[in-house]
Design an enzyme around this catalytic site. Structure first.
Site, PDB file in Angstrom:
ATOM      1  N   GLU A   1       1.095 -96.700 -56.861  1.00 12.74           N
ATOM      2  CA  GLU A   1       2.431 -96.513 -57.393  1.00 12.74           C
ATOM      3  C   GLU A   1       3.374 -96.164 -56.256  1.00 12.74           C
ATOM      4  O   GLU A   1       3.136 -95.228 -55.494  1.00 12.74           O
ATOM      5  CB  GLU A   1       2.464 -95.395 -58.437  1.00 12.74           C
ATOM      6  CG  GLU A   1       3.828 -95.277 -59.056  1.00 12.74           C
ATOM      7  CD  GLU A   1       3.866 -94.383 -60.281  1.00 12.74           C
ATOM      8  OE1 GLU A   1       2.854 -93.751 -60.591  1.00 12.74           O
ATOM      9  OE2 GLU A   1       4.929 -94.348 -60.908  1.00 12.74           O
ATOM     10  N   GLY A   2       4.393 -96.955 -56.127  1.00  9.62           N
ATOM     11  CA  GLY A   2       5.393 -96.669 -55.108  1.00  9.62           C
ATOM     12  C   GLY A   2       6.754 -96.622 -55.751  1.00  9.62           C
ATOM     13  O   GLY A   2       6.864 -96.627 -56.981  1.00  9.62           O
ATOM     14  N   THR A   3       7.778 -96.571 -54.918  1.00  9.02           N
ATOM     15  CA  THR A   3       9.128 -96.500 -55.450  1.00  9.02           C
ATOM     16  C   THR A   3       9.517 -97.816 -56.094  1.00  9.02           C
ATOM     17  O   THR A   3      10.296 -97.861 -57.034  1.00  9.02           O
ATOM     18  CB  THR A   3      10.113 -96.180 -54.313  1.00  9.02           C
ATOM     19  OG1 THR A   3       9.572 -95.077 -53.592  1.00  9.02           O
ATOM     20  CG2 THR A   3      11.462 -95.799 -54.847  1.00  9.02           C
ATOM     21  N   PHE A   4       8.986 -98.888 -55.547  1.00  4.03           N
ATOM     22  CA  PHE A   4       9.436-100.199 -56.003  1.00  4.03           C
ATOM     23  C   PHE A   4       8.445-100.917 -56.915  1.00  4.03           C
ATOM     24  O   PHE A   4       8.744-101.984 -57.424  1.00  4.03           O
ATOM     25  CB  PHE A   4       9.752-101.099 -54.806  1.00  4.03           C
ATOM     26  CG  PHE A   4      10.792-100.501 -53.896  1.00  4.03           C
ATOM     27  CD1 PHE A   4      12.083-100.308 -54.347  1.00  4.03           C
ATOM     28  CD2 PHE A   4      10.473-100.110 -52.611  1.00  4.03           C
ATOM     29  CE1 PHE A   4      13.055 -99.746 -53.532  1.00  4.03           C
ATOM     30  CE2 PHE A   4      11.437 -99.551 -51.785  1.00  4.03           C
ATOM     31  CZ  PHE A   4      12.721 -99.366 -52.239  1.00  4.03           C
ATOM     32  N   SER A   5       7.257-100.362 -57.073  1.00  4.17           N
ATOM     33  CA  SER A   5       6.289-101.074 -57.905  1.00  4.17           C
ATOM     34  C   SER A   5       5.153-100.165 -58.357  1.00  4.17           C
ATOM     35  O   SER A   5       4.955 -99.089 -57.821  1.00  4.17           O
ATOM     36  CB  SER A   5       5.685-102.232 -57.106  1.00  4.17           C
ATOM     37  OG  SER A   5       4.760-101.721 -56.169  1.00  4.17           O
TER      38      SER A   5
ATOM     39  N   VAL B   1       0.954-100.823 -59.204  1.00  4.26           N
ATOM     40  CA  VAL B   1      -0.084-101.844 -59.099  1.00  4.26           C
ATOM     41  C   VAL B   1      -1.257-101.452 -60.003  1.00  4.26           C
ATOM     42  O   VAL B   1      -1.681-100.295 -60.030  1.00  4.26           O
ATOM     43  CB  VAL B   1      -0.542-102.039 -57.634  1.00  4.26           C
ATOM     44  CG1 VAL B   1      -1.617-103.112 -57.541  1.00  4.26           C
ATOM     45  CG2 VAL B   1       0.645-102.413 -56.743  1.00  4.26           C
TER      46      VAL B   1
ATOM     47  N   LYS C   1       0.829-106.511 -59.706  1.00  2.48           N
ATOM     48  CA  LYS C   1       1.911-105.703 -59.139  1.00  2.48           C
ATOM     49  C   LYS C   1       3.145-105.846 -60.010  1.00  2.48           C
ATOM     50  O   LYS C   1       3.760-106.912 -60.072  1.00  2.48           O
ATOM     51  CB  LYS C   1       2.201-106.143 -57.691  1.00  2.48           C
ATOM     52  CG  LYS C   1       3.293-105.318 -57.019  1.00  2.48           C
ATOM     53  CD  LYS C   1       3.357-105.562 -55.514  1.00  2.48           C
ATOM     54  CE  LYS C   1       4.477-104.746 -54.887  1.00  2.48           C
ATOM     55  NZ  LYS C   1       4.500-104.829 -53.418  1.00  2.48           N
TER      56      LYS C   1
ATOM     57  N   ASP D   1       6.834-102.867 -42.883  1.00  2.00           N
ATOM     58  CA  ASP D   1       6.172-101.685 -43.451  1.00  2.00           C
ATOM     59  C   ASP D   1       4.675-101.732 -43.171  1.00  2.00           C
ATOM     60  O   ASP D   1       3.855-101.516 -44.073  1.00  2.00           O
ATOM     61  CB  ASP D   1       6.472-101.591 -44.952  1.00  2.00           C
ATOM     62  CG  ASP D   1       6.272-100.175 -45.500  1.00  2.00           C
ATOM     63  OD1 ASP D   1       6.166 -99.230 -44.691  1.00  2.00           O
ATOM     64  OD2 ASP D   1       6.218-100.013 -46.730  1.00  2.00           O
TER      65      ASP D   1
HETATM   66  P1  ADP Z   1       4.254-100.872 -52.981  1.00  2.00           P
HETATM   67  O1  ADP Z   1       5.428-101.727 -52.650  1.00  2.00           O
HETATM   68  O2  ADP Z   1       4.460-100.070 -54.205  1.00  2.00           O
HETATM   69  O3  ADP Z   1       3.781-100.063 -51.807  1.00  2.00           O
HETATM   70  P2  ADP Z   1       1.890-102.507 -52.556  1.00  2.00           P
HETATM   71  O4  ADP Z   1       1.953-103.977 -52.650  1.00  2.00           O
HETATM   72  O5  ADP Z   1       1.809-101.933 -51.195  1.00  2.00           O
HETATM   73  O6  ADP Z   1       3.110-101.900 -53.376  1.00  2.00           O
HETATM   74  O7  ADP Z   1       0.668-101.988 -53.393  1.00  2.00           O
HETATM   75  C1  ADP Z   1       0.451-100.604 -53.569  1.00  2.00           C
HETATM   76  C2  ADP Z   1      -1.027-100.316 -53.519  1.00  2.00           C
HETATM   77  O8  ADP Z   1      -1.703-101.040 -54.515  1.00  2.00           O
HETATM   78  C3  ADP Z   1      -1.682-100.724 -52.205  1.00  2.00           C
HETATM   79  O9  ADP Z   1      -1.573 -99.710 -51.241  1.00  2.00           O
HETATM   80  C4  ADP Z   1      -3.115-100.938 -52.640  1.00  2.00           C
HETATM   81  O10 ADP Z   1      -3.795 -99.715 -52.727  1.00  2.00           O
HETATM   82  C5  ADP Z   1      -2.952-101.488 -54.047  1.00  2.00           C
HETATM   83  N1  ADP Z   1      -2.975-102.958 -54.001  1.00  2.00           N
HETATM   84  C6  ADP Z   1      -1.930-103.786 -53.837  1.00  2.00           C
HETATM   85  N2  ADP Z   1      -2.317-105.058 -53.851  1.00  2.00           N
HETATM   86  C7  ADP Z   1      -3.644-105.045 -54.013  1.00  2.00           C
HETATM   87  C8  ADP Z   1      -4.658-106.054 -54.099  1.00  2.00           C
HETATM   88  N3  ADP Z   1      -4.352-107.351 -54.039  1.00  2.00           N
HETATM   89  N4  ADP Z   1      -5.938-105.659 -54.249  1.00  2.00           N
HETATM   90  C9  ADP Z   1      -6.251-104.365 -54.331  1.00  2.00           C
HETATM   91  N5  ADP Z   1      -5.365-103.382 -54.266  1.00  2.00           N
HETATM   92  C10 ADP Z   1      -4.076-103.697 -54.110  1.00  2.00           C
HETATM   93 MG    MG Z   2       2.905-100.608 -50.030  1.00  2.00          MG
END
Ligand code: ADP
Ligand code: MG
Ligand code: ZN
Length: 586
Positions: free
Chosen positions: A64-68, A70, A88, A175
């Protein structure tokens, strides 16, 4: 990219699977109970994008981040196979250009060379869900304590491979950090994810990033007229007339507030502070005056001066103001860096002086003159995570290149070699820059700043640290190496008080580790009691890692030095880094 539907270009096909819908209150497949909060989020996602339930069983929230957010989901493929996916869900306030840009990065550059690809994309109204293959990955903190040097070499090689690929496409990720580079040690699989902040180089092959760039620039111009900086990369409002994601973007042409810029730490990130630097952001306070010392309000104006108090760099976060002040005093006294007015502080300015008849009279003082206060704010891209930001990003250099990702890769490498994560821990750019100066040297930073048209001054010189000594000290292999080479061992460094790695006061310990490193280089410290050492880490190192970490080749530090080049122009590229002799035989 024509339509979102066309993303399902490969053999991916699902068959309807609605009965697997996650009824709230039920356990997930793993058999463990989800928290009520996560269950609610999953329910909400099913409601927002009902189609998902036809194909996926959402098992858990994994990021979980600010923008999404998962989620981990499973689906029954036509073949009868059950496959795991990462869903996501982008926050509905995301700019459609950003969403489309992220998707285009994944579709064009993804799927090869350790860059995550995209399987499918769902949209309902302003809810967008990107479906990717799921890569189960290790937590970086666990990796730090278990990784052998050879594994670090592989990890870095694979990270650089991903960077070479995206840079080839003219994508600046912006990033790069461990939570965006997934690694499964067992399967030896890697995946660079999260193009949510990506930008295009001037010759980018990602069409949508050109648009994103143009929008950002437009916004920069607008922002130049304002006086505050949110640092947000997202435009405040959407004015584009063409739907970029056909038939799906139309509903997203809504004015929306900008979400805050800084992402929450991802899974496995920063829950255990292992930063080398404790950090205090003095700059958030309105007064800017502390005990007659020199830290000042930060002026982020164009051609402005920026102070970074020396103890901004070294002071741990304390709970009360009083503690702040007294501990700061102690630290300052210990280091014999008593700041006189304007001393022990760093200053950035852009030597512009456009106001010919008005002269700034606050340079190297502890106040901001009205000339400086009235200067225009300088705007430059600064998305990302402070501790991973390249110096040119921190100094607001308006022309940034893919070299900024190389710096971040260098910071990741620094973490791996020193077994400290996050290595730089700063909530604001100036603290981050001061921390970089502490490692890479103040003279060197001042010189690098000059090259990009910025003037940095620092009243107290920080010498450039030797990277090997730094990493070995932090990792605890320094004395082992000395013993091996029959050099005298500084016993004061092995007789520390030994705080457990996960102790609450980890920050203090880490700072001590750093000051130790600095002082050992400059003036060996006499008082034994002032040294805390991480006994746990040391004993671990002694027991099992000598064979791996006792012999880090100079090549590793040479590559690290080239990644952490303060000058973006000479900083090593991903292409060149992959050919570095450190990777020989890979
Ligand atoms: P955000 O923009 O919220 O940082 P990310 O794309 O970095 O979103 O995804 C957040 C987290 O979700 C990642 O740090 C990872 O732990 C998990 N994640 C994202 N994509 C995948 C993936 N394809 N497979 C497994 N885990 C994932
Ligand atoms: Mg990220
Ligand atoms: Zn001034």
């Amino acid at each position: 990219m024509a339509t979102l539907e066309s993303l399902s270009k490969d053999s991916f096909s699902l068959h309807q699977n609605g009965q697997l819908k996650n009824d709230s209150g039920k356990e997930n497949k793993g058999g463990y109970k989800l928290s009520a909060e996560i269950k609610m989020d999953i329910e909400k996602l099913y409601e927002a994008v009902p189609h998902l339930s036809k194909f996926f069983f959402i098992e858990d929230k994994i990021g979980e981040g600010t923008f999404s957010s998962v989620y981990l989901a499973t689906a029954h493929l036509k073949s009868g196979k059950v496959e795991k996916f990462a869903l996501k869900h982008l926050i509905p306030t995301s700019h459609p250009l950003r969403i489309a840009g992220e998707l285009q990065c994944l579709t064009v550059a993804g799927g090869e060379d350790n860059v995550m690809g995209v399987k499918y994309c769902f949209r309902k109204d302003d809810h967008v869900v990107i479906v990717m293959s799921y890569l189960e990955h290790d937590s970086f903190l666990d990796l730090l304590s278990s990784m052998k040097l050879e594994e670090v070499r592989e990890y870095m090689y694979n990270l650089l491979k991903a960077l070479r690929r995206i840079h080839h496409f003219g994508i600046i990720h912006r990033d790069i950090k461990p939570s965006n580079f997934l690694y499964n040690g067992r399967l030896k699989r890697y995946a660079l994810v999260d193009f949510g902040l990506a930008q295009g180089t001037p010759d980018t092959k990602i069409e949508l990033l050109k648009v994103v760039k143009a929008e950002d620039q437009q916004r920069s111009c607008l922002k130049n007229k304002s006086t505050t900086s949110s640092g947000n990369q997202l435009p405040n409002s959407i004015t584009t007339s063409k739907p970029l994601v056909q038939h799906s973007a139309d509903k997203m042409h809504i004015k929306r507030p900008c979400p805050p810029m800084q992402a929450k730490p991802g899974k496995g990130e920063s829950s255990v502070p292992r930063s080398v630097f404790g950090e205090r952001n003095m700059n958030v306070r309105s007064t800017g005056i502390f005990e007659g010392t020199s830290v000042k309000k930060v002026k982020q104006n164009e051609s402005s001066e920026i102070y970074i108090g020396k103890w901004d760099i070294v002071n741990p976060t304390r709970s009360t103001k009083t503690a702040d002040i007294s501990s700061r005093k102690i630290l300052v006294a210990k280091r014999k860096v008593m700041p006189s007015k304007g001393a022990s502080s760093c200053l950035i300015r852009k030597p512009n002086m456009s106001q010919s008849n008005l002269t700034c009279d606050c340079y190297a003082t502890d106040r901001i003159c009205s000339v400086c206060l009235s200067r225009r704010q300088q705007v430059a891209p600064r998305a990302g995570t402070p501790g991973f930001r390249a110096p040119e990003v921190l100094m607001k250099c308006p022309h940034q290149t893919s070299a900024i990702d190389m710096w971040s890769a260098g910071v990741v490498f620094l973490s791996l070699l020193s077994a400290r994560y996050p290595f730089f821990k700063a909530s604001d750019d100036l603290t981050a820059l001061a921390q970089i100066m502490t490692i890479r040297g103040s003279k060197e930073t001042i010189h690098a700043a000059k090259l990009i048209g910025k003037a940095v001054s620092c009243s107290k010189e920080c010498p450039k640290l030797d990277l090997r000594t730094l990493c070995e000290r932090l990792r605890g292999t320094h004395d082992l190496n000395k013993r091996k080479s029959n050099q005298p061992v500084d016993d004061s460094l092995t007789s520390g008080t030994g705080t457990a790695p996960d102790a609450k006061d980890d920050k203090t310990k880490n700072i001590t580790s750093l000051s130790q490193t600095q002082e050992v280089q400059n003036q060996p410290r006499k008082e034994k009691e002032s040294i805390q050492w991480n006994a746990d880490l040391k004993s671990k190192v002694k027991a099992s890692d000598v064979k791996n970490w006792g012999d880090v080749s100079d090549l590793a530090y040479d590559l690290l030095d080239k990644l952490l080049d303060l000058n973006p122009v000479t900083r090593i590229t991903a292409e060149k880094a992959l050919k570095h002799p450190f990777f020989e035989g890979m």
